[in-house]
Design a protein around this motif. Structure first.
Motif, PDB file in Angstrom:
ATOM      1  N   CYS A 102       0.843  -1.402  -0.015  1.00  0.00           N
ATOM      2  CA  CYS A 102       0.028  -0.010  -0.032  1.00  0.00           C
ATOM      3  C   CYS A 102       0.896   1.126   0.004  1.00  0.00           C
ATOM      4  O   CYS A 102       0.985   1.946   0.958  1.00  0.00           O
ATOM      5  N   ALA A 103       1.754   1.379  -1.138  1.00  0.00           N
ATOM      6  CA  ALA A 103       2.600   2.408  -1.182  1.00  0.00           C
ATOM      7  C   ALA A 103       1.913   3.751  -1.031  1.00  0.00           C
ATOM      8  O   ALA A 103       2.562   4.946  -0.749  1.00  0.00           O
ATOM      9  N   ASP A 104       0.860   4.111  -1.314  1.00  0.00           N
ATOM     10  CA  ASP A 104      -0.093   5.264  -1.472  1.00  0.00           C
ATOM     11  C   ASP A 104      -0.614   5.688  -0.159  1.00  0.00           C
ATOM     12  O   ASP A 104      -1.312   6.720   0.000  1.00  0.00           O
ATOM     13  N   ASP A 105      -0.277   4.816   0.997  1.00  0.00           N
ATOM     14  CA  ASP A 105      -0.916   5.375   2.284  1.00  0.00           C
ATOM     15  C   ASP A 105      -0.104   6.419   2.815  1.00  0.00           C
ATOM     16  O   ASP A 105       1.023   6.140   3.655  1.00  0.00           O
ATOM     17  N   ASP A 106      -0.245   7.633   2.646  1.00  0.00           N
ATOM     18  CA  ASP A 106       0.729   8.626   3.035  1.00  0.00           C
ATOM     19  C   ASP A 106       0.492   8.773   4.607  1.00  0.00           C
ATOM     20  O   ASP A 106       1.731   8.964   5.235  1.00  0.00           O
ATOM     21  N   PHE A 107      -0.420   8.549   5.113  1.00  0.00           N
ATOM     22  CA  PHE A 107      -0.380   8.634   6.613  1.00  0.00           C
ATOM     23  C   PHE A 107       0.385   7.693   7.467  1.00  0.00           C
ATOM     24  O   PHE A 107       1.151   8.104   8.178  1.00  0.00           O
TER      25      PHE A 107
END
Length: 84
Positions: free
Chosen positions: A36-41
């Motif tokens: 989940c590389a797009d989970d910036d949190f």
């Protein structure tokens, strides 16, 4: 990972973070962020924990990945606005 597994993994990670267990959180975050590389949190929480533990090299790489995604999204947005 299935969506259910990803969601459960994320919840467990954040529970470890809230419980003050940074090493356990980071151990799970590394595997999670590969999927989940797009989970910036989660990525920014990992950066925060790396810095709190004086682990600056992993913090820098994790932060750079987030900023690269942000800057590419901003550039795409600006190009789309310029075309319209």
């Amino acid at each position: 990972m299935t969506t259910l597994t990803v969601d459960a993994h994320r919840e467990q990670m954040l529970a470890l973070l809230n419980a003050g267990r940074p090493y356990d959180f980071l151990n799970m975050a590394v595997a999670y962020l590969k999927v989940c590389a797009d989970d910036d949190f989660v990525r920014l929480m990992a950066v925060r924990e790396y810095l709190a533990l004086n682990l600056t090299v992993p913090a820098r790489f994790s932060y750079r990945a987030t900023m690269d995604r942000f800057l590419h999204a901003m550039a795409d947005h600006l190009q789309a606005a310029a075309r319209s």
